[in-house]
Scaffold this active site. Structure first.
Site, mmCIF file in Angstrom:
data_model
loop_
_atom_site.group_PDB
_atom_site.id
_atom_site.type_symbol
_atom_site.label_atom_id
_atom_site.label_comp_id
_atom_site.label_asym_id
_atom_site.label_seq_id
_atom_site.Cartn_x
_atom_site.Cartn_y
_atom_site.Cartn_z
ATOM 1 N N PRO A 288 0.823 -1.221 0.000
ATOM 2 C CA PRO A 288 0.000 0.000 0.000
ATOM 3 C C PRO A 288 0.851 1.263 0.000
ATOM 4 C CG PRO A 288 -0.131 -1.102 2.127
ATOM 5 C CD PRO A 288 0.684 -1.988 1.231
ATOM 6 N N GLU A 289 0.518 2.204 -0.850
ATOM 7 C CA GLU A 289 1.172 3.505 -0.863
ATOM 8 C C GLU A 289 0.187 4.552 -0.314
ATOM 9 O OE1 GLU A 289 3.643 4.813 -3.943
ATOM 10 O OE2 GLU A 289 4.317 2.828 -4.552
#
Ligand SMILES: [Zn+2]
Length: 283
Positions: free
Chosen positions: A2-3
């Site tokens: 996840p960014e």
């Protein structure tokens, strides 16, 4: 992994289930994730009203009435599931417990938040809300890319006299917080700058153009995440991962999407990570 846009989507998905509500029960199913859980974590969460959910870089901060904040890092494989509370138009039943459900938080309003993380690179910690920014995971972070402190003056000053490739510079969390591999590739494509170009070889006006591009790329992804919250793909109550169209990321060998460019997307490994770019229109 996840960014920032995925983490922001998780925050937005958790908010309606938690904000203003009271934690009825917290179940911690193992002593640690990447690091040990804080002492008496279940006791410190139970009975607490949730004042608000914030995001700093790729971390979620849940502010509690006790004056403490719960920090959540999703790590490589962490997932958040919301059940028992409307998510968009859906109300999800509580799922059967799964093997890697490490933390389960039940709200008095009936919502359940489950943190599942097979690889356990995620992390949780509790700290005084007042001094949250001093936490070791947060105290070296640069400005938020969507905040006012991130601007052309800051970026030009931060990159001045650096010689590293621009890709590495934008991944440096002290220069700007929360940018990861995927979105840096997309930003550099849109800017027409090669990921291999040394920072010292980029003019100040060109560096300045990166600021609005970074904001746009992140905001578009956050908007895509927002649509996914209302979408059937979220029908299992899982938050955070959504379909998003990338121009270069993971498109090695595919045709470049720049109008009139006949180039193909190339991949080069920099500091152990893949950079995707068009050698024709990124210089
Ligand atoms: Zn191209």
């Amino acid at each position: 992994m996840p960014e920032l846009p995925e983490v922001e989507t998780v925050r937005r998905g958790l908010s309606p289930a938690m904000e203003g509500g009271v934690i009825a029960r917290a179940q911690i199913n193992r002593p640690d994730l990447r690091w040990p859980f804080p002492e008496n974590m279940a006791g410190r969460l139970t009975g607490q009203k949730v004042l608000g959910l914030r995001r700093r870089s790729k971390y979620i901060l849940i502010d509690l009435a006790s004056g403490e904040s719960l920090l959540i890092h999703l790590g490589m494989s962490g997932r958040m599931l919301v059940s028992g509370d409307p998510l968009g138009q859906f109300v999800h039943d509580h799922p059967a417990p799964e093997k890697h459900d490490h933390v389960v938080i039940d709200m008095e309003n009936g919502a359940r938040v489950t943190f599942n993380d097979p690889r356990r690179f995620g992390a949780m910690d509790l700290m005084p809300t007042k001094t949250a920014e001093d936490h070791p995971l947060l105290n070296k972070l640069g400005p938020e890319p969507l905040g006012n402190q991130f601007n052309a003056d800051h970026l030009i000053a931060a990159l001045k006299s650096r010689t590293m490739p621009v890709k590495s510079a934008l991944l440096d969390q002290r220069i700007v917080a929360g940018l990861g591999n995927i979105y840096v590739c997309e930003v550099l494509f849109r800017a027409g700058i090669s990921p291999k170009r040394r920072v010292s070889k980029i003019s100040a006006p060109r560096i300045a153009t990166l600021v609005p591009i970074i904001r746009d790329v992140l905001q578009e992804a956050i908007d895509a995440g927002g649509s996914s919250l209302r979408d059937f793909r979220q029908a299992d109550g899982e938050l955070g991962y959504f379909q998003h169209r990338f121009d270069v990321y993971d498109r090695e060998g595919d045709p470049c999407r720049t109008p009139d460019c006949t180039g193909h997307i190339a991949r080069v490994v920099q500091s152990g990570r893949s950079s995707f770019y068009c050698p024709s229109c990124q210089r």
